[in-house]
Design a protein around this motif. Structure first.
Motif: not given
Length: 159
Positions: A10-21
């Motif tokens: 589950g922690f990967e989703l916010p990290l991937r969204l942040f990395l895209g940003f």
């Protein structure tokens, strides 16, 4: 990481969204630097949006950004030294001091909009227009409708 959705933590989703940003913002700032705005930082985009076309006060800016009036004042000082904003007296109330974008600040916003369009086109070329459009639709479904939520600096811990 596995392509099996059940194996994705589950922690990967916010990290991937942040990395895209972060990737978009880093690319934006690299291009802004090439186009004559090397001193602009990610925070400044939020500040420029919060100032808007008609200006604002330091207190209003702080409230909008979710930071103290003092933190907003320091940011205004820095941007004024760089030539992106100016302080002025409100023509309708001489007691009220406003901060406004200068021509340089407005130019930076205009260039940012164009660069974001170019970056989106690059993502579309990589992912395909349909997949990118689906991603954008999905993000609209799961995020608040207020596209210009400007309190991110305060949410991250201040300006």
């Amino acid at each position: 990481m596995s392509s099996d959705p059940a194996a994705t933590p589950g922690f990967e989703l916010p990290l991937r969204l942040f990395l895209g940003f972060r990737a978009l913002i880093d690319d934006l700032h690299a291009e802004l630097a090439r186009q004559g705005h090397p001193d602009v930082r990610p925070l400044h985009g939020f500040v420029f949006q919060a100032i808007g076309p008609y200006g604002t006060t330091a207190a209003e800016l702080g409230r909008t950004l979710g930071v103290s009036k003092q933190a907003a004042g320091k940011t205004i000082d820095s941007l004024e030294r760089l030539g992106y904003v100016r302080r002025a007296t409100d023509p309708h109330d001489a007691r009220r001091k406003t901060v406004q974008l200068t021509e340089r600040g407005a130019d930076c916003l205009t260039r940012s909009a164009r660069i974001f369009d170019e970056l989106r086109a690059q993502w579309a070329a990589t992912l395909g227009e349909e997949r990118l459009h689906a991603l954008e639709d999905d993000l609209r479904t799961v995020t608040p409708q207020d596209l210009f939520r400007l309190d991110v600096p305060g949410w991250f811990g201040g300006a």
